[in-house]
Design a protein around this motif. Structure first.
Motif, PDB file in Angstrom:
ATOM      1  N   VAL A  17      38.370   7.546   9.022  1.00  0.00           N
ATOM      2  CA  VAL A  17      38.916   7.916  10.362  1.00  0.00           C
ATOM      3  C   VAL A  17      37.980   8.985  10.678  1.00  0.00           C
ATOM      4  O   VAL A  17      37.496   8.895  12.089  1.00  0.00           O
ATOM      5  CB  VAL A  17      40.348   7.979  10.408  1.00  0.00           C
ATOM      6  CG1 VAL A  17      40.667   8.633  11.786  1.00  0.00           C
ATOM      7  CG2 VAL A  17      41.055   6.723  10.166  1.00  0.00           C
ATOM      8  N   LEU A  18      37.921   9.873  10.277  1.00  0.00           N
ATOM      9  CA  LEU A  18      37.347  11.294  10.955  1.00  0.00           C
ATOM     10  C   LEU A  18      35.931  11.226  10.950  1.00  0.00           C
ATOM     11  O   LEU A  18      35.268  11.347  11.846  1.00  0.00           O
ATOM     12  CB  LEU A  18      37.473  12.494   9.991  1.00  0.00           C
ATOM     13  CG  LEU A  18      39.135  12.944   9.690  1.00  0.00           C
ATOM     14  CD1 LEU A  18      39.145  14.155   8.698  1.00  0.00           C
ATOM     15  CD2 LEU A  18      39.595  13.168  10.928  1.00  0.00           C
TER      16      LEU A  18
ATOM     17  N   ASN B  89      34.062   8.142  11.348  1.00  0.00           N
ATOM     18  CA  ASN B  89      33.783   7.308  12.234  1.00  0.00           C
ATOM     19  C   ASN B  89      33.966   7.560  13.617  1.00  0.00           C
ATOM     20  O   ASN B  89      33.486   6.873  14.651  1.00  0.00           O
ATOM     21  CB  ASN B  89      34.605   5.748  12.063  1.00  0.00           C
ATOM     22  CG  ASN B  89      34.108   4.929  10.939  1.00  0.00           C
ATOM     23  OD1 ASN B  89      33.083   5.097  10.580  1.00  0.00           O
ATOM     24  ND2 ASN B  89      34.952   3.980  10.539  1.00  0.00           N
ATOM     25  N   ILE B  90      35.084   8.388  13.842  1.00  0.00           N
ATOM     26  CA  ILE B  90      35.385   9.176  15.284  1.00  0.00           C
ATOM     27  C   ILE B  90      34.198  10.110  15.617  1.00  0.00           C
ATOM     28  O   ILE B  90      33.972  10.418  16.753  1.00  0.00           O
ATOM     29  CB  ILE B  90      36.756   9.634  15.434  1.00  0.00           C
ATOM     30  CG1 ILE B  90      37.484   8.472  15.527  1.00  0.00           C
ATOM     31  CG2 ILE B  90      36.870  10.436  16.672  1.00  0.00           C
ATOM     32  CD1 ILE B  90      39.036   8.829  15.576  1.00  0.00           C
ATOM     33  N   GLY B  91      33.499  10.770  14.410  1.00  0.00           N
ATOM     34  CA  GLY B  91      32.428  11.544  14.766  1.00  0.00           C
ATOM     35  C   GLY B  91      33.194  12.907  14.607  1.00  0.00           C
ATOM     36  O   GLY B  91      32.449  13.819  14.669  1.00  0.00           O
TER      37      GLY B  91
ATOM     38  N   TYR C 254      34.824   1.303  17.194  1.00  0.00           N
ATOM     39  CA  TYR C 254      35.659   1.631  16.138  1.00  0.00           C
ATOM     40  C   TYR C 254      37.034   2.094  16.593  1.00  0.00           C
ATOM     41  O   TYR C 254      38.091   1.511  16.218  1.00  0.00           O
ATOM     42  CB  TYR C 254      34.975   2.657  15.472  1.00  0.00           C
ATOM     43  CG  TYR C 254      36.064   3.222  14.248  1.00  0.00           C
ATOM     44  CD1 TYR C 254      36.226   2.482  12.997  1.00  0.00           C
ATOM     45  CD2 TYR C 254      36.749   4.370  14.280  1.00  0.00           C
ATOM     46  CE1 TYR C 254      37.207   2.860  11.902  1.00  0.00           C
ATOM     47  CE2 TYR C 254      37.568   4.826  13.302  1.00  0.00           C
ATOM     48  CZ  TYR C 254      37.810   4.001  12.282  1.00  0.00           C
ATOM     49  OH  TYR C 254      38.482   4.503  11.153  1.00  0.00           O
TER      50      TYR C 254
ATOM     51  N   VAL D 194      44.820   5.398  12.827  1.00  0.00           N
ATOM     52  CA  VAL D 194      44.224   6.567  13.355  1.00  0.00           C
ATOM     53  C   VAL D 194      44.809   7.595  13.982  1.00  0.00           C
ATOM     54  O   VAL D 194      44.538   8.660  13.805  1.00  0.00           O
ATOM     55  CB  VAL D 194      43.019   5.973  14.339  1.00  0.00           C
ATOM     56  CG1 VAL D 194      42.232   7.023  15.153  1.00  0.00           C
ATOM     57  CG2 VAL D 194      41.973   5.187  13.849  1.00  0.00           C
TER      58      VAL D 194
ATOM     59  N   VAL E 209      46.486   9.634  11.222  1.00  0.00           N
ATOM     60  CA  VAL E 209      45.711  10.673  10.396  1.00  0.00           C
ATOM     61  C   VAL E 209      45.398  11.798  11.528  1.00  0.00           C
ATOM     62  O   VAL E 209      45.696  12.796  10.986  1.00  0.00           O
ATOM     63  CB  VAL E 209      44.463   9.878  10.159  1.00  0.00           C
ATOM     64  CG1 VAL E 209      43.348  10.757   9.682  1.00  0.00           C
ATOM     65  CG2 VAL E 209      44.486   9.041   9.127  1.00  0.00           C
ATOM     66  N   LEU E 210      45.140  11.506  12.698  1.00  0.00           N
ATOM     67  CA  LEU E 210      44.837  12.526  13.520  1.00  0.00           C
ATOM     68  C   LEU E 210      45.817  13.405  13.644  1.00  0.00           C
ATOM     69  O   LEU E 210      45.760  14.481  13.942  1.00  0.00           O
ATOM     70  CB  LEU E 210      44.156  11.842  15.030  1.00  0.00           C
ATOM     71  CG  LEU E 210      42.922  11.283  15.079  1.00  0.00           C
ATOM     72  CD1 LEU E 210      42.571  10.579  16.422  1.00  0.00           C
ATOM     73  CD2 LEU E 210      41.804  11.952  14.331  1.00  0.00           C
TER      74      LEU E 210
ATOM     75  N   CYS F 258      34.901  13.454  21.232  1.00  0.00           N
ATOM     76  CA  CYS F 258      34.127  12.649  20.219  1.00  0.00           C
ATOM     77  C   CYS F 258      34.603  11.134  20.575  1.00  0.00           C
ATOM     78  O   CYS F 258      33.684  10.262  20.233  1.00  0.00           O
ATOM     79  CB  CYS F 258      34.707  12.718  19.000  1.00  0.00           C
ATOM     80  SG  CYS F 258      34.272  14.435  18.255  1.00  0.00           S
ATOM     81  N   LEU F 259      35.518  10.759  21.447  1.00  0.00           N
ATOM     82  CA  LEU F 259      35.909   9.235  21.634  1.00  0.00           C
ATOM     83  C   LEU F 259      35.091   8.993  22.711  1.00  0.00           C
ATOM     84  O   LEU F 259      34.527   9.458  23.636  1.00  0.00           O
ATOM     85  CB  LEU F 259      37.293   9.184  22.083  1.00  0.00           C
ATOM     86  CG  LEU F 259      38.228   9.330  20.727  1.00  0.00           C
ATOM     87  CD1 LEU F 259      39.904   9.455  21.139  1.00  0.00           C
ATOM     88  CD2 LEU F 259      38.183   8.448  19.630  1.00  0.00           C
TER      89      LEU F 259
END
Lengths: 415, 415
Positions: free
Chosen positions: A272-273, A275-277, B188, B269, B272-273, B301-302
């Protein structure tokens, strides 16, 4: 015969190194700890005293402020403290300047991980050839002992490979190094080392040595379940790691691979981290115009690895599964160690991952002190005799075990 | 009869509002767009011209720079442009100052979401009582029409509830509002609105109206699968949403709940965040000493939500499942709309989520222009007649459908 040790770094591994040096200061002499932040040295010194780990209670144990990227300052501290052995367990970015200071002063050099440059991730293989091995001649000319990668992995696992060559095989076909941490820290997510360094390890190419050549894979591309002693069936992935880059060049073995255990939860969070960047080292610009490196924000949000130690439970199992032939017969030997997080915390105030990384360089320092490993040149662990090292570790908290057709047993030096 | 529209805001929803106003400028008159960044207004104007969406091609369509938190500046722009209708689709933080400017000038006010203060998340229910409803008397005294929550949800779903009261039930037991986006943007991970606002919606308490009182839950605590037309079986979670806070107070219905569709990937996601602390609005300090708000780094980042539109495919289905009694018999009616992301993009250059939110306030503006909804006081949508609104929407791209014991059909105003 060399004595007096300068430890560079004051993180989780340095804490273990300091405790173990203190337990052996009858052999090692004065113990000095240097870090940019001297308060961190003092905290380690306080913990050594609190655990009464100083064998010779009148021995010197002292902290120093040092910017180890400054070669002259490091050389001056080596001279001032009369240190003949330097154990570098600071960040991976300071290896080359610390080695320069050792060459300038004649002190022996020890580290536990490969040199890295801030802006480069996962350079071309073999990694050691990019920085360390370029200085082989320089070390030999100066008569300086420089022992590379003397932690557990790299380090002890290199000695396991050497032991296999010495005692168990005529010809080795493959060495699979397997690193399982079956411990539990009770947090939602945490890394066992500095999150920045930890994630750097897994964002680059995975290099392995297969059929006598380099193979490239992506992280989490190659999965394998191993049934390991004590910790049982464990999910691992082929991972890039220092020791593959020396064993492949120093031992005549066509297959050298490294396997790191990852639970599904770690992989999920990492994925997750990434892929999000959010694991990027490249700065992003917020809507408010602030320039920020996402990875440094993730690090700031995650628990400090040293804070995990008090509640860490469970065990690690790290070892080499070696396959080949002996006396014309196909043979398979697993050489391994099992360590316990809670026992490590009770002995030296650290979790098991720091413990397995911090004890071996002290054993190596003792072999330099005794002269057995004071080779006056640069060497990776597999270029040195394995048995004195493993013998010492049997008595320092990291006993070696052997599992093969003859059973699962302690590596016994009495017989 | 009112005319000339000032649109405040220049994001994804404002783009749809501008296109739809332009398509109806024979009724609405001059169209003005105001935003802090005038270049964003111009980009919208360019896209209206590119799609030839200006019905009366000689009509005024103009952009203006405006800080809408400045009441005097907004009032001056309303007067200068002769706007009698203001459609506020700017950030949720500017509702109250824009309403003040409308009261000062006599212009009608329309918005699509509840007022928020930067530092407060999820205040006490009913949310409308914290800011909007405190100004009911002020609006009535000034004879100002202020229509609250005139998007899709809140907005159209409130009209669906009102329609149920008017035509389908004698007594309603429950209204479940269900919002499913079965579209795919091919990234993603991305949010359909500003990530900061999107995540704010889900980090607070989930309020629902059950057995005629407020119930508190946590996000992702209450899950329900609904079998919805076109999009099929959809996983939803009870979520806090504006319309629950007005329908519960304005209609005599003991149960009003809102259900938002979330796929497992979104939840993973988000979890996790959130657990790592990366959705926090509170600043953290990096090892380098930089103070950073993690949520703003995640946002950076998104993907920009408006960047999703060109490749967005699939459909949305949003509606009210109403249960109660009619003529002494237990009755169940689903009143809903299905919208298509690709069709929205072809018509107005936006994705379907912006489309469903942006079309209804233009229909509401047309009813103010015609006088039917020019009520000269503050009103939520369910306090106004539902049929003229739904009738207009049938012709503006958001047709209403009815599913009950008599079948699944268009809401037909001819019969």
């Amino acid at each position: 015969m060399k004595k007096n040790v300068l430890i560079i770094g004051a993180g989780g591994v340095a804490q273990v190194v300091a405790h173990k040096c203190a337990q052996n200061n009858d052999v090692l002499g004065d113990i000095h700890i240097a870090s940019r932040t001297v308060a961190k040295c003092q905290a380690i010194i306080d913990s050594v005293h609190a655990k009464q780990n100083l064998k010779n209670a009148d021995g010197v144990l002292k902290g120093h402020a040092l910017d180890a990227t400054n070669v002259d300052a490091t050389a001056a501290l080596i001279r001032e403290t009369g240190s003949q052995i330097v154990i570098n367990v600071g960040s991976a970015f300071i290896n080359m300047p610390v080695m320069s200071a050792c060459i300038a002063t004649g002190a022996a050099y020890l580290d536990t991980a490969i040199h890295e440059e801030q802006d480069k991730i996962c350079e071309t293989p073999p990694w050691y050839a990019n920085y360390e091995w370029k200085r082989r001649e320089e070390c030999e000319k100066a008569g300086v002992t420089a022992i590379l990668g003397a932690g557990f992995d790299p380090g002890v696992v290199n000695a396991y490979a050497k032991l296999a060559v010495e005692d168990y095989f005529d010809k080795i076909d493959s060495i699979d190094i397997i690193d399982i941490n079956a411990g539990s820290h009770g947090k939602y997510f945490a890394t066992n080392f500095d999150p920045e360094i930890n994630f750097r390890e897994f964002t680059g190419t995975v290099y392995s040595w297969q059929n006598s050549q380099w193979q490239s894979n992506k992280m989490f591309e190659v999965k394998k379940i191993w049934d390991m002693p004590v910790v049982g069936e464990s999910q691992t992935f082929m991972t890039g790691h220092d020791e593959v880059h020396s064993l492949s060049q120093n031992l005549n073995v066509p297959n050298v691979r490294f396997w790191m255990g990852f639970g599904d939860h770690y992989i999920n969070v990492f994925t997750v981290l990434k892929n999000i960047g959010l694991l990027s080292e490249k700065p992003v610009l917020t809507a408010e115009g602030q320039e920020v490196v996402p990875l440094k924000v993730v690090k700031a949000c995650l628990p400090d690895p040293s804070s995990l130690a008090p509640n860490y439970t469970g065990k690690t199992c790290i070892g080499d599964l070696v396959k080949g032939t002996k006396d014309g017969k196909e043979t398979e030997v697993l050489i391994y160690n099992v360590a316990d997080h809670k026992e490590a915390y009770e002995e030296v105030g650290s979790q098991g991952i720091s413990y397995t990384a911090g004890v071996p360089p002290v054993a190596a320092a003792m072999l330099i002190a005794s002269g057995e490993w004071d080779v006056k040149k640069m060497a990776n662990i597999e270029e040195l005799p394995a048995k004195p090292f493993l013998h010492l570790l049997n008595h320092m908290g990291l006993p070696t075990r052997i599992k093969d057709a003859n059973g699962d047993r302690d590596l016994d030096f009495a017989s």
